[in-house]
Design an enzyme around this catalytic site. Structure first.
Site, PDB file in Angstrom:
ATOM      1  N   ASP A 171       0.825  -1.218   0.000  1.00 60.90           N
ATOM      2  CA  ASP A 171       0.000   0.000   0.000  1.00 60.90           C
ATOM      3  C   ASP A 171       0.856   1.264   0.000  1.00 60.90           C
ATOM      4  O   ASP A 171       1.961   1.265   0.539  1.00 60.90           O
ATOM      5  CB  ASP A 171      -0.914  -0.019   1.237  1.00 60.90           C
ATOM      6  N   GLY A 231      -0.099   5.390  -4.448  1.00 61.73           N
ATOM      7  CA  GLY A 231      -0.718   6.651  -4.865  1.00 61.73           C
ATOM      8  C   GLY A 231      -0.109   7.835  -4.134  1.00 61.73           C
ATOM      9  O   GLY A 231       0.237   8.856  -4.748  1.00 61.73           O
ATOM     10  N   ARG A 232       0.079   7.687  -2.819  1.00 57.30           N
ATOM     11  CA  ARG A 232       0.655   8.790  -2.038  1.00 57.30           C
ATOM     12  C   ARG A 232       2.110   9.040  -2.419  1.00 57.30           C
ATOM     13  O   ARG A 232       2.585  10.167  -2.437  1.00 57.30           O
ATOM     14  CB  ARG A 232       0.518   8.499  -0.530  1.00 57.30           C
ATOM     15  N   ARG A 285      -0.979   8.950 -10.169  1.00 53.69           N
ATOM     16  CA  ARG A 285      -1.019   7.752  -9.321  1.00 53.69           C
ATOM     17  C   ARG A 285      -0.438   6.526 -10.026  1.00 53.69           C
ATOM     18  O   ARG A 285       0.186   5.674  -9.404  1.00 53.69           O
ATOM     19  CB  ARG A 285      -2.474   7.463  -8.897  1.00 53.69           C
ATOM     20  N   HIS A 300       2.093   3.222  -9.084  1.00 56.79           N
ATOM     21  CA  HIS A 300       1.889   1.773  -9.270  1.00 56.79           C
ATOM     22  C   HIS A 300       3.074   1.152 -10.014  1.00 56.79           C
ATOM     23  O   HIS A 300       3.488   0.034  -9.715  1.00 56.79           O
ATOM     24  CB  HIS A 300       0.573   1.508 -10.010  1.00 56.79           C
ATOM     25  N   THR A 324     -10.681  -7.087  -4.061  1.00 58.68           N
ATOM     26  CA  THR A 324     -12.038  -7.133  -4.639  1.00 58.68           C
ATOM     27  C   THR A 324     -12.684  -5.746  -4.569  1.00 58.68           C
ATOM     28  O   THR A 324     -13.621  -5.469  -5.306  1.00 58.68           O
ATOM     29  CB  THR A 324     -12.932  -8.150  -3.885  1.00 58.68           C
ATOM     30  N   GLU A 325     -12.174  -4.885  -3.683  1.00 59.33           N
ATOM     31  CA  GLU A 325     -12.728  -3.527  -3.534  1.00 59.33           C
ATOM     32  C   GLU A 325     -12.057  -2.525  -4.479  1.00 59.33           C
ATOM     33  O   GLU A 325     -12.587  -1.437  -4.714  1.00 59.33           O
ATOM     34  CB  GLU A 325     -12.556  -3.044  -2.087  1.00 59.33           C
ATOM     35  N   ASN A 326     -10.889  -2.880  -5.017  1.00 61.64           N
ATOM     36  CA  ASN A 326     -10.156  -1.914  -5.833  1.00 61.64           C
ATOM     37  C   ASN A 326     -10.810  -1.618  -7.182  1.00 61.64           C
ATOM     38  O   ASN A 326     -10.445  -0.648  -7.852  1.00 61.64           O
ATOM     39  CB  ASN A 326      -8.696  -2.370  -6.050  1.00 61.64           C
ATOM     40  N   TRP A 327     -11.828  -2.412  -7.579  1.00 59.40           N
ATOM     41  CA  TRP A 327     -12.565  -2.117  -8.821  1.00 59.40           C
ATOM     42  C   TRP A 327     -13.296  -0.781  -8.717  1.00 59.40           C
ATOM     43  O   TRP A 327     -13.680  -0.201  -9.732  1.00 59.40           O
ATOM     44  CB  TRP A 327     -13.588  -3.214  -9.134  1.00 59.40           C
ATOM     45  N   GLU A 354       1.658 -12.270  13.268  1.00 54.87           N
ATOM     46  CA  GLU A 354       2.201 -11.064  13.898  1.00 54.87           C
ATOM     47  C   GLU A 354       2.062  -9.939  12.873  1.00 54.87           C
ATOM     48  O   GLU A 354       2.229 -10.165  11.673  1.00 54.87           O
ATOM     49  CB  GLU A 354       3.698 -11.259  14.238  1.00 54.87           C
TER      50      GLU A 354
HETATM   51  C1  IPE Z   1      -5.297  -2.663   0.131  1.00 53.62           C
HETATM   52  O1  IPE Z   1      -5.000  -1.327  -0.083  1.00 53.62           O
HETATM   53  C2  IPE Z   1      -5.257  -3.414  -1.154  1.00 53.62           C
HETATM   54  C3  IPE Z   1      -3.959  -3.513  -1.802  1.00 53.62           C
HETATM   55  C4  IPE Z   1      -2.818  -3.017  -1.366  1.00 53.62           C
HETATM   56  C5  IPE Z   1      -3.927  -4.255  -3.021  1.00 53.62           C
HETATM   57  P1  IPE Z   1      -6.162  -0.233  -0.274  1.00 53.62           P
HETATM   58  O2  IPE Z   1      -5.461   1.066  -0.471  1.00 53.62           O
HETATM   59  O3  IPE Z   1      -7.078  -0.664  -1.341  1.00 53.62           O
HETATM   60  O4  IPE Z   1      -6.910  -0.298   1.113  1.00 53.62           O
HETATM   61  P2  IPE Z   1      -7.797   0.781   1.862  1.00 53.62           P
HETATM   62  O5  IPE Z   1      -8.805   1.267   0.869  1.00 53.62           O
HETATM   63  O6  IPE Z   1      -6.877   1.886   2.287  1.00 53.62           O
HETATM   64  O7  IPE Z   1      -8.376   0.064   3.032  1.00 53.62           O
HETATM   65  C1  IPE Z   2      -1.707   0.170  -3.267  1.00 53.55           C
HETATM   66  O1  IPE Z   2      -1.441   1.538  -3.326  1.00 53.55           O
HETATM   67  C2  IPE Z   2      -1.927  -0.421  -4.646  1.00 53.55           C
HETATM   68  C3  IPE Z   2      -3.296  -0.891  -4.885  1.00 53.55           C
HETATM   69  C4  IPE Z   2      -4.266  -0.877  -4.017  1.00 53.55           C
HETATM   70  C5  IPE Z   2      -3.584  -1.433  -6.199  1.00 53.55           C
HETATM   71  P1  IPE Z   2      -2.603   2.603  -3.331  1.00 53.55           P
HETATM   72  O2  IPE Z   2      -2.986   2.888  -4.734  1.00 53.55           O
HETATM   73  O3  IPE Z   2      -3.719   2.179  -2.445  1.00 53.55           O
HETATM   74  O4  IPE Z   2      -1.857   3.852  -2.718  1.00 53.55           O
HETATM   75  P2  IPE Z   2      -2.492   4.927  -1.724  1.00 53.55           P
HETATM   76  O5  IPE Z   2      -3.007   4.176  -0.541  1.00 53.55           O
HETATM   77  O6  IPE Z   2      -3.567   5.628  -2.471  1.00 53.55           O
HETATM   78  O7  IPE Z   2      -1.336   5.822  -1.395  1.00 53.55           O
HETATM   79 MG    MG Z   3      -4.088   2.454  -0.464  1.00 54.03          MG
END
Ligand code: IPE
Ligand code: IPE
Ligand code: MG
Length: 248
Positions: A28, A31-32, A41, A45, A74-77, A215
């Site tokens: 994770d 994007g940031r 963003r 990736h 499954t939520e990233n869609w 852990e």
């Molecule tokens: C969790 O990260 C999923 C992946 C790293 C693939 P997200 O960025 O989607 O999670 P939330 O939305 O902050 O909980």
């Molecule tokens: C994790 O990074 C990658 C995926 C979830 C695919 P993010 O895209 O969630 O990055 P942030 O959390 O927005 O920084």
């Molecule tokens: Mg994230």
């Protein structure tokens, strides 16, 4: 073998003879990472995918048995269409490259998650990757794609119910070990250590069943910046814990 590392945070001594068997990482913060640099963003990736290559290779080098990474939930869609397409594009690029270098790298790869909504091209690449690497020794890397812990449990429940309906088994035979065989992680030991970079402290639907006694290690570092030193700090933290599994 002990590795002493001094860093600006604190030194991390890792006992490489007693590594956890299985590390799971929620990759994770891409994007940031990009936003901090004024980049789109998708650039985050791409940097995250690059870091995954580095960390996976390093895990093989140090002799880790299992590495499971959360790549797409499954939520990233629910993200903007362009971002989802960019992630799928990077995934394709990664798999094509990985297949090209497979004989050199010899990393066994598996995919967890419901791959059915992915493009036929991506599914074929996943199948090919698994097939070619099936016999490799050393680290096994599990990539979670369209993965959700709840979805995985439901798919397992449906498969078990179907086996009951077909007369192959019965509800009374279901115990934790048997149910584990219906999950994507069948045959893989539970993760010992779950790492989440980027400062978030939640599971976000990752390995719900398997993390029962894992852990946890959280760090502010964003995934593209999660270096080998960061991994050393996570391993050192893990090795300082006392795992009791409900005992004393
Ligand atoms: C969790 O990260 C999923 C992946 C790293 C693939 P997200 O960025 O989607 O999670 P939330 O939305 O902050 O909980
Ligand atoms: C994790 O990074 C990658 C995926 C979830 C695919 P993010 O895209 O969630 O990055 P942030 O959390 O927005 O920084
Ligand atoms: Mg994230």
């Amino acid at each position: 073998m002990f590795f002493h590392k001094s860093s600006k945070h604190r030194s991390a001594s890792v006992d490489f003879a007693h590594l956890p068997r299985h590390i799971a990482i929620i990759m994770d913060g891409n994007g940031r990472w990009a936003k901090k640099r004024g980049l789109p963003r998708t650039a985050g990736h791409a940097a995250g995918a690059e870091n995954f290559r580095t960390i996976a290779t390093y895990c093989k080098e140090i002799g880790l048995e299992y590495l499971t990474v959360y790549a797409f939930s499954t939520e990233n869609w629910s993200r903007p269409q362009e971002e989802v397409s960019a992630i799928m594009g990077l995934l394709k690029q990664y798999l094509v490259e990985a297949i090209g270098k497979m004989e050199r790298d010899r990393v066994k790869m598996k995919f967890f998650g419901d791959l059915s909504p992915l493009s036929q091209e991506l599914r074929d690449l996943c199948a090919q990757t698994e097939e070619i690497s099936r016999h490799y020794e050393g680290v096994q890397v599990n990539i979670c794609l369209n993965y959700g812990g709840r979805d995985e449990i439901l798919r397992g429940v449906r498969a078990f119910a179907a086996a009951c309906a077909a007369g192959e088994t019965a509800p009374g035979f279901l115990d934790e070990e048997t149910f584990g065989q219906y999950l994507d992680s069948a045959g893989v030991p539970d993760p010992d250590l779950v790492i989440r970079p980027s400062g978030e402290q939640r599971l976000s639907n990752f390995l719900l069943w398997q993390s029962a006694y894992a852990e946890f290690y959280f760090t502010e570092a964003l995934w593209p910046d999660f270096s080998k030193d960061e991994l050393h700090r996570a391993l050192a933290a893990y090795q300082s814990r006392s795992r009791r599994f409900g005992g004393v």
